[in-house]
Enzyme design. Structure first.
Site, PDB file in Angstrom:
ATOM      1  N   ASN A 178     -33.535  -0.266 -22.694  1.00  0.00           N
ATOM      2  CA  ASN A 178     -32.078  -0.269 -22.948  1.00  0.00           C
ATOM      3  C   ASN A 178     -31.272  -0.948 -21.842  1.00  0.00           C
ATOM      4  O   ASN A 178     -30.171  -1.417 -22.090  1.00  0.00           O
ATOM      5  CB  ASN A 178     -31.559   1.146 -23.232  1.00  0.00           C
ATOM      6  CG  ASN A 178     -31.760   2.091 -22.096  1.00  0.00           C
ATOM      7  OD1 ASN A 178     -32.585   1.858 -21.217  1.00  0.00           O
ATOM      8  ND2 ASN A 178     -31.026   3.183 -22.088  1.00  0.00           N
ATOM      9  N   GLY A 257     -37.140   6.782 -18.817  1.00  0.00           N
ATOM     10  CA  GLY A 257     -37.512   6.727 -20.227  1.00  0.00           C
ATOM     11  C   GLY A 257     -37.398   8.096 -20.848  1.00  0.00           C
ATOM     12  O   GLY A 257     -36.656   8.962 -20.356  1.00  0.00           O
ATOM     13  N   GLU A 279     -36.299   9.658 -14.311  1.00  0.00           N
ATOM     14  CA  GLU A 279     -34.940   9.648 -14.887  1.00  0.00           C
ATOM     15  C   GLU A 279     -35.150   9.715 -16.392  1.00  0.00           C
ATOM     16  O   GLU A 279     -35.538   8.738 -17.020  1.00  0.00           O
ATOM     17  CB  GLU A 279     -34.222   8.380 -14.437  1.00  0.00           C
ATOM     18  CG  GLU A 279     -32.728   8.504 -14.523  1.00  0.00           C
ATOM     19  CD  GLU A 279     -32.196   7.985 -15.834  1.00  0.00           C
ATOM     20  OE1 GLU A 279     -32.070   8.817 -16.767  1.00  0.00           O
ATOM     21  OE2 GLU A 279     -31.939   6.779 -15.935  1.00  0.00           O
ATOM     22  N   CYS A 313     -28.867   6.630 -21.701  1.00  0.00           N
ATOM     23  CA  CYS A 313     -29.178   8.049 -21.488  1.00  0.00           C
ATOM     24  C   CYS A 313     -27.949   8.821 -21.036  1.00  0.00           C
ATOM     25  O   CYS A 313     -27.960  10.043 -21.051  1.00  0.00           O
ATOM     26  CB  CYS A 313     -30.331   8.207 -20.517  1.00  0.00           C
ATOM     27  SG  CYS A 313     -30.108   7.239 -19.053  1.00  0.00           S
ATOM     28  N   SER A 469     -21.420   5.003 -13.978  1.00  0.00           N
ATOM     29  CA  SER A 469     -22.504   4.430 -13.173  1.00  0.00           C
ATOM     30  C   SER A 469     -22.006   3.359 -12.204  1.00  0.00           C
ATOM     31  O   SER A 469     -21.240   2.483 -12.578  1.00  0.00           O
ATOM     32  CB  SER A 469     -23.555   3.792 -14.086  1.00  0.00           C
ATOM     33  OG  SER A 469     -24.034   4.739 -14.984  1.00  0.00           O
ATOM     34  N   GLU A 486     -31.148   8.008  -7.929  1.00  0.00           N
ATOM     35  CA  GLU A 486     -31.163   6.554  -7.775  1.00  0.00           C
ATOM     36  C   GLU A 486     -29.779   6.090  -7.350  1.00  0.00           C
ATOM     37  O   GLU A 486     -28.768   6.717  -7.677  1.00  0.00           O
ATOM     38  CB  GLU A 486     -31.590   5.902  -9.088  1.00  0.00           C
ATOM     39  CG  GLU A 486     -33.012   6.321  -9.444  1.00  0.00           C
ATOM     40  CD  GLU A 486     -33.627   5.531 -10.584  1.00  0.00           C
ATOM     41  OE1 GLU A 486     -32.952   5.311 -11.593  1.00  0.00           O
ATOM     42  OE2 GLU A 486     -34.796   5.151 -10.440  1.00  0.00           O
TER      43      GLU A 486
HETATM   44  P1  ADP Z   1     -39.159   4.723 -26.023  1.00  0.00           P
HETATM   45  O1  ADP Z   1     -39.783   5.653 -27.024  1.00  0.00           O
HETATM   46  O2  ADP Z   1     -37.720   4.618 -26.159  1.00  0.00           O
HETATM   47  O3  ADP Z   1     -39.827   3.386 -25.953  1.00  0.00           O
HETATM   48  P2  ADP Z   1     -40.601   5.646 -23.735  1.00  0.00           P
HETATM   49  O4  ADP Z   1     -40.299   6.732 -22.788  1.00  0.00           O
HETATM   50  O5  ADP Z   1     -41.821   5.801 -24.567  1.00  0.00           O
HETATM   51  O6  ADP Z   1     -39.307   5.431 -24.609  1.00  0.00           O
HETATM   52  O7  ADP Z   1     -40.717   4.258 -22.964  1.00  0.00           O
HETATM   53  C1  ADP Z   1     -40.207   4.005 -21.682  1.00  0.00           C
HETATM   54  C2  ADP Z   1     -41.253   3.226 -20.921  1.00  0.00           C
HETATM   55  O8  ADP Z   1     -42.420   4.039 -20.809  1.00  0.00           O
HETATM   56  C3  ADP Z   1     -41.710   1.927 -21.589  1.00  0.00           C
HETATM   57  O9  ADP Z   1     -41.967   0.968 -20.572  1.00  0.00           O
HETATM   58  C4  ADP Z   1     -43.011   2.332 -22.244  1.00  0.00           C
HETATM   59  O10 ADP Z   1     -43.896   1.252 -22.432  1.00  0.00           O
HETATM   60  C5  ADP Z   1     -43.544   3.280 -21.194  1.00  0.00           C
HETATM   61  N1  ADP Z   1     -44.617   4.168 -21.659  1.00  0.00           N
HETATM   62  C6  ADP Z   1     -44.705   4.829 -22.831  1.00  0.00           C
HETATM   63  N2  ADP Z   1     -45.884   5.510 -22.883  1.00  0.00           N
HETATM   64  C7  ADP Z   1     -46.528   5.277 -21.715  1.00  0.00           C
HETATM   65  C8  ADP Z   1     -47.779   5.671 -21.157  1.00  0.00           C
HETATM   66  N3  ADP Z   1     -48.641   6.456 -21.817  1.00  0.00           N
HETATM   67  N4  ADP Z   1     -48.109   5.201 -19.929  1.00  0.00           N
HETATM   68  C9  ADP Z   1     -47.281   4.400 -19.243  1.00  0.00           C
HETATM   69  N5  ADP Z   1     -46.096   3.983 -19.724  1.00  0.00           N
HETATM   70  C10 ADP Z   1     -45.711   4.416 -20.934  1.00  0.00           C
END
Ligand code: ADP
Length: 508
Positions: A178, A257, A279, A313, A469, A486
């Site tokens: 985002n 995320g 975060e 977020c 922010s 952060e």
């Molecule tokens: P969204 O569902 O909105 O994509 P995520 O929290 O899954 O939100 O994604 C945020 C970041 O976390 C992205 O870079 C995604 O690729 C990463 N991500 C998701 N699953 C994993 C994992 N198992 N290991 C490492 N990074 C991950």
């Protein structure tokens, strides 16, 4: 482009001819890079994954699909580079970060185009993101020179007590789609300022901004191995994530995320006891009290809800409006939505609302709307999904705390209004959540402002403000919204550890 034509007719975009300047992204874009960046080199991978324009579903690039081998190479390179990067003086590190900031500002438009095309947000917001993103490089180039230790009065005459601050080591940085640029610099600028080196895994939807940052980092003089980027597809993400969160050479993980993914990464990082900054999700309340200036509250609501089509977020997720101003607020808000919001492709001048990141995101909003309507809420504006992942900005009234939209983060342009009668009632609803990132309220009663600020269970409070922010302030949440801060003077501490030096044997 049929979907765009559909949108234009549907949303009746009428733009002055002078504003019809079109942005485009093609293979000749000066900052389009499609390979991973490891140890100062562009790294081909065995396969590629597509990057799509969320507005049209069209492929805009194919990017190297890095796997665990490339991730390991990046960690090794970062570890190697750490030993020299940390020995640079703070001033030397500061100069490199400052140069990187200047290059970002010089290439502002090109960087913004990448953001708009891979993430969908309007150019005006993408330009804002580039400035915001660059401002972390500027801020931490300054903070790099202000990492002070302590000399502590000792109880023993033959000893001195010193507390030294040192960089933690290699940091794995995992970021969302985002804010494809700013979520990287907010972490990386602090890490590099402290003397750490990093491996960045950008979100699979938005790797182009991360790779453009690598190009500018190199030009700014960031040495090989200090800033590495390993883009990968959703399929390869778990394997790459495992390397980044479990390799013993990694000292720290920093993630932005979803709460669910954050918990998963924390569990992976636990075996080697890595430091972690998280975060995670929010569920921001936006409270309008009877004492509020309703016009200001409406402006704040528009800014806080509809930025990035509701996909941040810190976007307000639940609107609590006191009975005395409820009808006026809802009426003025509806007019502002009609007057100010324009759906369209982010590169189209005049667009304020781009698409959601993918169709899954639009389906989630539709689900929340139909759940609310089935329980008695009324749709005052919007309510429908358009072509692809475009969603009409939606205003719901008659919302209650049983509805899903008041229990879960929406991440879309849905504005649900709950009517309340007393301050206690509003606070009880606002705090009935297991997350606490941002919260907003509008009031002109000074005593109420202090009471409510202190009572809200969130990490950040906007009082008579819908946007908060900035790199100078501390960004972070309480409860399950995360760990650590952060930005601000505290952000660099996340990448430092304190070493106690007991300097003994002195002749008193
Ligand atoms: P969204 O569902 O909105 O994509 P995520 O929290 O899954 O939100 O994604 C945020 C970041 O976390 C992205 O870079 C995604 O690729 C990463 N991500 C998701 N699953 C994993 C994992 N198992 N290991 C490492 N990074 C991950």
């Amino acid at each position: 482009m049929s979907s765009l034509r559909f949108l234009r007719s549907r949303c009746s975009l009428r733009l002055p001819a002078a504003m019809l300047r079109h942005y485009s992204l093609d293979a000749s874009h000066p900052l389009l890079r499609t390979q991973g960046y490891v140890n100062g080199r562009w790294l081909p991978a065995a396969s590629q994954f597509p990057v799509l324009d969320p507005a049209t579903g069209e492929e805009i690039a194919r990017v190297s699909d890095c796997g665990p081998e490339e991730a390991k190479q990046a960690v090794d390179a970062a570890y190697e580079a750490f030993h020299s990067w940390k020995r640079n003086s703070a001033k030397e590190r500061s100069i490199v970060l400052r140069k990187w900031f200047e290059l970002m500002m010089l290439h502002k438009e090109e960087l913004a185009e990448l953001i708009t095309y891979e993430c969908g947000k309007p150019m005006s917001e993408s330009l804002g993101e580039v400035s915001y993103s660059a401002s972390f490089l500027e801020w931490f180039s300054e903070e790099a020179r202000r990492v002070y230790g302590d000399v502590v009065p000792s109880p023993a005459k033959d000893r001195k007590i010193l507390l030294l601050k040192q960089p933690v080591g290699v940091a794995s940085i995992i970021t969302p789609w985002n804010f494809p640029s700013a979520m990287i610099t907010r972490k990386v600028a602090a890490a590099l300022a402290a003397g750490c080196t990093v491996v960045v895994k950008p979100a699979e939807d938005t790797p182009l901004s991360a790779l453009a940052l690598a190009e500018l980092a190199e030009k700014a003089g960031v040495p090989p191995g200090v800033f590495n980027v390993v883009p990968c597809s959703r399929e390869k993400t778990p394997a790459v994530g495992e390397v980044l969160c479990t390799d013993p050479l990694v000292a720290k993980i920093s993630f932005t995320g979803s709460t669910a993914t954050g918990k998963l990464l924390l569990k992976m990082a636990a075996d080697t006891v890595k430091k972690a900054s998280m975060e995670l999700g929010g569920h921001a309340p936006f409270i309008v009290f009877d004492s509020a200036d309703v016009d200001k509250a409406v402006s704040g609501a528009m800014a806080s809800k509809f930025r990035n089509s509701g996909q941040t977020c810190v976007c307000s997720n639940r609107f609590l409006v006191q009975s005395g101003v409820h009808d006026a607020f809802v009426d003025k808000l509806g007019r502002a939505m009609d007057a100010e919001l324009r759906l369209g492709h982010g590169s189209e001048p005049g667009t304020t609302q781009g698409p959601l990141i993918n169709t899954r995101a639009a389906e989630k909003v539709v689900h929340q709307i139909s759940d609310a309507v089935s329980r008695g809420a009324k749709v005052l504006k919007g309510g429908k999904r358009l072509d692809g992942s475009f969603m009409e900005p939606t205003l719901l009234v008659g919302v209650t705390t049983e509805m899903i939209c008041t229990k879960e983060e929406t991440f879309g342009p849905l504005l649900p209004v709950i009517r309340f009668n007393t301050e206690e009632e509003a606070l009880a609803i606002a705090n009935a959540s297991n997350v606490g990132l941002a919260g907003y309220f509008f009031s002109q009663d000074v005593s109420q402002i202090w009471r409510v600020t202190e009572a809200l269970e969130v990490g950040m409070v906007g009082v008579n403000e819908g946007l908060l922010s900035t790199p100078e302030a501390a960004f972070g949440g309480v409860k399950q919204s995360g760990l650590g801060l952060e930005g601000s003077k505290y952000g660099i501490d996340e990448y430092l550890e304190v070493k106690y030096m007991c300097f003994g044997g002195l002749k008193p």
